[in-house]
Design a protein around this motif. Structure first.
Motif, mmCIF file in Angstrom:
data_model
loop_
_atom_site.group_PDB
_atom_site.id
_atom_site.type_symbol
_atom_site.label_atom_id
_atom_site.label_comp_id
_atom_site.label_asym_id
_atom_site.label_seq_id
_atom_site.Cartn_x
_atom_site.Cartn_y
_atom_site.Cartn_z
ATOM 1 N N ARG A 42 13.480 2.015 -8.175
ATOM 2 C CA ARG A 42 12.830 1.012 -9.021
ATOM 3 C C ARG A 42 11.321 1.241 -9.076
ATOM 4 O O ARG A 42 10.687 1.030 -10.116
ATOM 5 C CB ARG A 42 13.141 -0.384 -8.492
ATOM 6 N N LEU A 43 10.754 1.682 -7.956
ATOM 7 C CA LEU A 43 9.326 1.955 -7.905
ATOM 8 C C LEU A 43 8.937 3.025 -8.916
ATOM 9 O O LEU A 43 7.874 2.944 -9.550
ATOM 10 C CB LEU A 43 8.934 2.404 -6.492
ATOM 11 N N ALA A 44 9.771 4.046 -9.077
ATOM 12 C CA ALA A 44 9.457 5.149 -9.980
ATOM 13 C C ALA A 44 9.343 4.699 -11.433
ATOM 14 O O ALA A 44 8.753 5.406 -12.258
ATOM 15 C CB ALA A 44 10.521 6.243 -9.855
ATOM 16 N N LYS A 45 9.867 3.519 -11.765
ATOM 17 C CA LYS A 45 9.829 3.013 -13.137
ATOM 18 C C LYS A 45 8.645 2.082 -13.386
ATOM 19 O O LYS A 45 8.428 1.652 -14.522
ATOM 20 C CB LYS A 45 11.127 2.274 -13.453
ATOM 21 N N LEU A 46 7.883 1.763 -12.339
ATOM 22 C CA LEU A 46 6.775 0.818 -12.487
ATOM 23 C C LEU A 46 5.546 1.524 -13.056
ATOM 24 O O LEU A 46 5.327 2.698 -12.820
ATOM 25 C CB LEU A 46 6.439 0.185 -11.139
ATOM 26 N N THR A 47 4.749 0.773 -13.778
ATOM 27 C CA THR A 47 3.595 1.355 -14.474
ATOM 28 C C THR A 47 2.264 0.738 -14.080
ATOM 29 O O THR A 47 1.221 1.175 -14.581
ATOM 30 C CB THR A 47 3.767 1.193 -15.998
ATOM 31 N N SER A 48 2.250 -0.258 -13.199
ATOM 32 C CA SER A 48 0.991 -0.911 -12.848
ATOM 33 C C SER A 48 1.006 -1.349 -11.392
ATOM 34 O O SER A 48 2.069 -1.494 -10.771
ATOM 35 C CB SER A 48 0.739 -2.121 -13.751
ATOM 36 N N THR A 49 -0.181 -1.596 -10.868
ATOM 37 C CA THR A 49 -0.321 -2.071 -9.493
ATOM 38 C C THR A 49 0.304 -3.451 -9.330
ATOM 39 O O THR A 49 0.946 -3.728 -8.309
ATOM 40 C CB THR A 49 -1.808 -2.127 -9.111
ATOM 41 N N LYS A 50 0.139 -4.313 -10.299
ATOM 42 C CA LYS A 50 0.683 -5.670 -10.195
ATOM 43 C C LYS A 50 2.207 -5.654 -10.092
ATOM 44 O O LYS A 50 2.802 -6.466 -9.368
ATOM 45 C CB LYS A 50 0.239 -6.504 -11.394
ATOM 46 N N GLN A 51 2.850 -4.741 -10.788
ATOM 47 C CA GLN A 51 4.303 -4.619 -10.665
ATOM 48 C C GLN A 51 4.696 -4.161 -9.268
ATOM 49 O O GLN A 51 5.709 -4.607 -8.722
ATOM 50 C CB GLN A 51 4.826 -3.637 -11.714
ATOM 51 N N VAL A 52 3.893 -3.297 -8.684
ATOM 52 C CA VAL A 52 4.154 -2.852 -7.311
ATOM 53 C C VAL A 52 4.035 -4.015 -6.341
ATOM 54 O O VAL A 52 4.853 -4.174 -5.415
ATOM 55 C CB VAL A 52 3.184 -1.724 -6.925
ATOM 56 N N GLY B 299 9.359 7.138 -2.050
ATOM 57 C CA GLY B 299 8.682 6.915 -3.322
ATOM 58 C C GLY B 299 8.060 8.190 -3.866
ATOM 59 O O GLY B 299 8.086 8.444 -5.075
ATOM 60 N N ARG B 300 7.491 9.024 -3.001
ATOM 61 C CA ARG B 300 6.928 10.298 -3.461
ATOM 62 C C ARG B 300 8.021 11.196 -4.035
ATOM 63 O O ARG B 300 7.792 11.934 -4.984
ATOM 64 C CB ARG B 300 6.204 10.994 -2.306
ATOM 65 N N HIS B 301 9.184 11.132 -3.423
ATOM 66 C CA HIS B 301 10.309 11.920 -3.927
ATOM 67 C C HIS B 301 10.721 11.450 -5.318
ATOM 68 O O HIS B 301 10.949 12.274 -6.227
ATOM 69 C CB HIS B 301 11.490 11.807 -2.964
ATOM 70 N N GLU B 302 10.798 10.155 -5.518
ATOM 71 C CA GLU B 302 11.262 9.608 -6.785
ATOM 72 C C GLU B 302 10.181 9.668 -7.870
ATOM 73 O O GLU B 302 10.486 9.901 -9.035
ATOM 74 C CB GLU B 302 11.718 8.153 -6.599
ATOM 75 N N CYS B 303 8.925 9.461 -7.489
ATOM 76 C CA CYS B 303 7.845 9.349 -8.479
ATOM 77 C C CYS B 303 7.344 10.697 -8.971
ATOM 78 O O CYS B 303 7.041 10.852 -10.155
ATOM 79 C CB CYS B 303 6.681 8.543 -7.904
ATOM 80 N N ASN C 174 0.827 -1.204 0.000
ATOM 81 C CA ASN C 174 0.000 0.000 0.000
ATOM 82 C C ASN C 174 0.863 1.256 0.000
ATOM 83 O O ASN C 174 0.587 2.237 -0.706
ATOM 84 C CB ASN C 174 -0.918 -0.010 1.227
ATOM 85 N N ALA C 175 1.934 1.224 0.791
ATOM 86 C CA ALA C 175 2.828 2.378 0.890
ATOM 87 C C ALA C 175 3.496 2.687 -0.448
ATOM 88 O O ALA C 175 3.714 3.857 -0.787
ATOM 89 C CB ALA C 175 3.887 2.125 1.964
ATOM 90 N N MET C 176 3.832 1.671 -1.216
ATOM 91 C CA MET C 176 4.485 1.896 -2.507
ATOM 92 C C MET C 176 3.487 2.225 -3.617
ATOM 93 O O MET C 176 3.824 2.913 -4.579
ATOM 94 C CB MET C 176 5.315 0.670 -2.886
ATOM 95 N N GLU C 177 2.269 1.731 -3.500
ATOM 96 C CA GLU C 177 1.268 2.046 -4.516
ATOM 97 C C GLU C 177 0.862 3.520 -4.442
ATOM 98 O O GLU C 177 0.550 4.136 -5.470
ATOM 99 C CB GLU C 177 0.044 1.151 -4.330
ATOM 100 N N ASP C 178 0.880 4.096 -3.240
ATOM 101 C CA ASP C 178 0.476 5.492 -3.079
ATOM 102 C C ASP C 178 1.259 6.445 -3.972
ATOM 103 O O ASP C 178 0.652 7.208 -4.737
ATOM 104 C CB ASP C 178 0.602 5.905 -1.613
ATOM 105 N N PRO C 179 2.595 6.484 -3.906
ATOM 106 C CA PRO C 179 3.320 7.447 -4.749
ATOM 107 C C PRO C 179 3.194 7.152 -6.239
ATOM 108 O O PRO C 179 3.164 8.086 -7.049
ATOM 109 C CB PRO C 179 4.769 7.321 -4.264
ATOM 110 N N ARG C 180 3.129 5.869 -6.632
ATOM 111 C CA ARG C 180 2.961 5.556 -8.049
ATOM 112 C C ARG C 180 1.634 6.103 -8.564
ATOM 113 O O ARG C 180 1.555 6.720 -9.635
ATOM 114 C CB ARG C 180 3.007 4.044 -8.257
ATOM 115 N N MET C 181 0.587 5.883 -7.761
ATOM 116 C CA MET C 181 -0.742 6.358 -8.150
ATOM 117 C C MET C 181 -0.811 7.879 -8.155
ATOM 118 O O MET C 181 -1.408 8.498 -9.047
ATOM 119 C CB MET C 181 -1.772 5.761 -7.192
ATOM 120 N N GLU C 182 -0.206 8.531 -7.158
ATOM 121 C CA GLU C 182 -0.237 9.986 -7.079
ATOM 122 C C GLU C 182 0.439 10.630 -8.281
ATOM 123 O O GLU C 182 0.011 11.699 -8.753
ATOM 124 C CB GLU C 182 0.412 10.449 -5.785
#
Length: 735
Positions: A209-219, A172-176, A106-114
């Protein structure tokens, strides 16, 4: 999704704004934002819950940004998170007792989604930055002192793994999407004190690595990898602790041996027998220390971290030793049977302990996982966005006991229009074909005095559109005021006839539909509205007709009461919970005529209004300040330069709930009127057989009969719309 303003905002206005998100995104993304209770989050039906703040409180620009950021964040999950995949992952983690790994996902999905939200709406960057700052501040308030203390001692937190999710969320918010503020820097420093530099470095790698992901499943796949890394680090920690404990025990054993030898040497002068006894005792101690079973330095008898331990001091008897070990079994403080006291015997990283049959070494949720437990079992320490919002709005969630007007919920509020398709008693009443005849009857009743006043208004409006001339033209009619210029052969000596521009005014009529209006008050009010509408229909003035009450839709009223009862019981103090909210019934807003509709489309509904009130009951009260905000928001969208809001009511607001709420509703109305007038809208209150509203409205007129009401409205409209006063002079001239 709006960009934060430079000014503060009245609480009731923001409640209107936040619920309006449903109208903007609801159809495309199945998003519903409701104001309800004290908590922020997402309910089991997928509704985004915003806590009910005090209507007359003021939100600072920072609080507005945090609130908008919270809504942007939760709406982003609905739009960009693969919720079915995430829910399935959550079920799998819970079945394995891996709660921490679910939190990390959940913590990693937040910045990707934001980051996706910011791509959609650039203005949301400031909102999400504000809420991220609030998250950081809330987290540091809770853990900053502990981190500083550990740093002073040169140590890291014993349960460092609980902070991994929080660290990944901020990094993650910093990187994304470039979150980089003072709060970010300070919070990362706090995480580093708790976890250590090497572990923070690894978290930074995961975040990149999180900043390069494009989907929830990858997270979710990356979350599994983070979980395995935690297990590996945790196992290494255990091995180091065991080695340190063994070294400490060996060193303590050597100190005991040396001490006994010194005691034996000091007793040589006391006789050969004592000397031999001393040597014998030293030999026994040496024998015990050499096999590693000596006591610990504090004499507590605690064992190694893997579950092995020493017998209690003085318990040389075999039965006593077995009794002691059995008593300590299961709580992680002593030596127990190998089959239950030694988790991870095969070195798989999975705990073999099954407390309470749940496979969770931390059934109490304390964060203590016992000797050798699975580090992924306990919940992590991270502040949710909703928790940060609640803390930021803490002073606005107090309720009636602190003299604050708060509605319990907006979930069940509704608008009723001519286009309603859902079957209900309200729809059937307003769409009754008999409304046409009722409208004609009320219009015929105005053939006397009301008809005269209608013609007066029509003529005044027409006279206001008088013809005027523009001088200084190159062609047209010769301007007699420019004869000298014409004699001197100047060209611009003509004038041209110009029609006056259309009336640059929009008007909203807001009608009180509470049960107290039943009978003569509503008959008088609706007749006056019909008369004014017939007059305005022949002009360029744009107008709409609205109405309001509470609890009119009995189905929604019962649903709201049920929801409030459930939350009150869950709170543990139902009485105290209920007294936090001044409105516990849904708001019903009615649009009888919109700005873009012709009057003919609304005649049937207007004719049925008296019957609508007659069919109601005593619980149909009125909360005028909430209705005013809804009316103002519609009126403010109009392009006309002048906006007028005319309220027709028979008295003070009445939420029809808990004793004391009327005074709060009245104070909120006073502040709302002042706020709306401060934005350039002229608000006129018409009191029907009541004069209490004089202290609530800047412009208030009380009328006791039809003639007085009609003349007052006409005078106010004349002064407001055309800058004229249609009083005795107009009547004397026979207008």
């Amino acid at each position: 999704m709006k960009k934060p303003d430079d000014k503060d905002m009245l609480g009731s206005e923001y409640l209107h704004e936040v619920t309006n998100v449903t109208r903007i995104f609801g159809r495309q993304h199945d998003i519903s934002v409701v104001v309800e209770g004290n908590m922020a989050g997402v309910d089991r039906d997928g509704n985004i819950i915003y806590p009910s703040i005090a209507a007359d409180s003021r939100l600072t620009p920072e609080e507005i940004s945090i609130s908008r950021g919270y809504v942007d964040h939760e709406c982003g999950h609905k739009r960009h998170t693969d919720l079915p995949a995430f829910f399935a992952y959550g079920d799998k983690c819970r079945s394995k007792g891996e709660e921490l790994k679910l939190g990390i996902a959940n913590a990693m999905e937040d910045p990707r989604m934001e980051a996706k939200v910011i791509d959609d709406y650039e203005g949301s960057h400031e909102n999400l930055t504000a809420v991220a700052n609030s998250v950081c501040q809330s987290w540091r308030d809770e853990h900053g002192a502990t981190a500083f203390s550990l740093h002073q001692q040169g140590e890291t937190h014993e349960h460092w793994y609980q902070f991994v999710g929080g660290a990944l969320s901020i990094l993650g918010r910093h990187e994304c999407w470039g979150f980089d503020t003072h709060e970010y820097t300070s919070t990362i420093g706090t995480f580093q004190r708790l976890m250590g530099e090497e572990r923070m470095a690894q978290c930074r790698e995961f975040s990149k690595r999180l900043a390069k992901l494009t989907s929830t499943k990858q997270v979710l796949t990356l979350a599994d990898e983070v979980g395995e890394w935690i297990r590996k680090e945790f196992k290494q920690d255990q091995q180091q602790q065991q080695q340190q404990q063994a070294q400490q025990q060996g060193a303590q054993g050597g100190q005991n041996q040396q001490s006994q030898q010194q005691q034996g040497q000091s007793g040589q002068g006391q006789g050969q027998g004592m000397s031999q006894a001393g040597q014998s005792q030293a030999g026994n101690d040496q024998s015990q220390d050499s096999d590693g079973s000596g006591d610990s330095s504090d004499g507590s008898g605690d064992g190694d971290s893997d579950g092995s331990g020493d017998q209690d001091q003085g318990s040389s008897d075999k039965d006593q030793d077995q009794t002691s070990s059995s008593a300590d079994d299961g709580d992680g403080s002593g030596e127990g049977p190998s089959q239950s006291g030694r988790p991870d015997q095969q070195g798989t990283g999975q705990s073999n302990q099954q407390p309470n049959g749940q496979g969770n070494p931390d059934p109490q949720g304390t964060g203590q996982i016992g000797n050798g437990g699975d580090p992924l079992a306990p919940q992590g320490n991270r502040v949710e966005v909703g928790q940060a919002l609640q803390k930021a709005l803490e002073g606005k969630l107090k309720g009636m006991n602190q003299a604050q007007y708060r509605p319990f919920s907006t979930r069940f509020d509704s608008w009723h229009t001519r286009k309603d398709k859902k079957k209900s008693a309200i729809r059937e009443c307003l769409n009754n074909e008999a409304g046409h005849e009722r409208y004609k009857d009320m219009l015929n009743k105005s053939a006397g005095k009301l008809n005269v006043i209608r013609r007066k208004l029509e003529r005044a409006l027409q006279s206001d559109r008088s013809i005027h001339w523009d001088g200084g033209q190159q062609y047209g009619r010769l301007d007699s005021r420019r004869l000298v210029a014409a004699f001197n052969r100047q060209e611009k000596v003509f004038k041209r006839k110009q029609d006056a521009p259309a009336h640059d005014t929009a008007v909203t009529f807001l009608l009180d539909l509470s049960y107290s209006m039943n009978g003569a008050p509503i008959e008088t009010s609706i007749q006056t509205l019909i008369c004014l509408a017939e007059a305005l229909e022949k002009t360029s003035i744009q107008y709409n007709i609205l109405g309001h009450t509470i609890g009119r839709h009995s189905g929604n009223r019962n649903k709201m009461r049920k929801a409030m009862t459930e939350q009150a019981n869950q709170s543990g103090s139902p009485y105290r919970f209920a007294h936090q909210f001044a409105r516990n019934m849904p708001l019903d807003m009615f649009e009888f005529k919109s700005f873009n509709e012709r009057l003919g489309m609304a005649k049937k509904m207007l004719g049925n209004v008296p019957q609508l009130i007659t069919d109601g009951d005593k619980w149909n009260g009125n909360v005028d300040h909430e209705a005013l905000w809804h009316s103002y928001k519609l009126l403010s969208k109009r392009p006309e330069g002048r906006h007028v809001l005319i309220v027709l009511s028979d008295g003070m607001p009445n939420p029809c709930s808990i004793m004391g709420c009327r005074a709060l509703a009245q104070e909120s109305l006073k502040k709302t009127v002042k706020e709306i007038e401060g934005r350039g809208v002229e608000v006129i209150g018409i009191g029907i057989q009541e004069d209490d509203g004089a202290e609530l409205y800047q412009k208030w007129h009380t009328v006791w009969n039809l003639d007085e009401l009609a003349e007052t409205v006409i005078d106010e409209l004349g002064a407001t719309l055309m800058g004229k006063h249609l009083g005795k002079s107009a009547r004397i001239q026979g207008v």
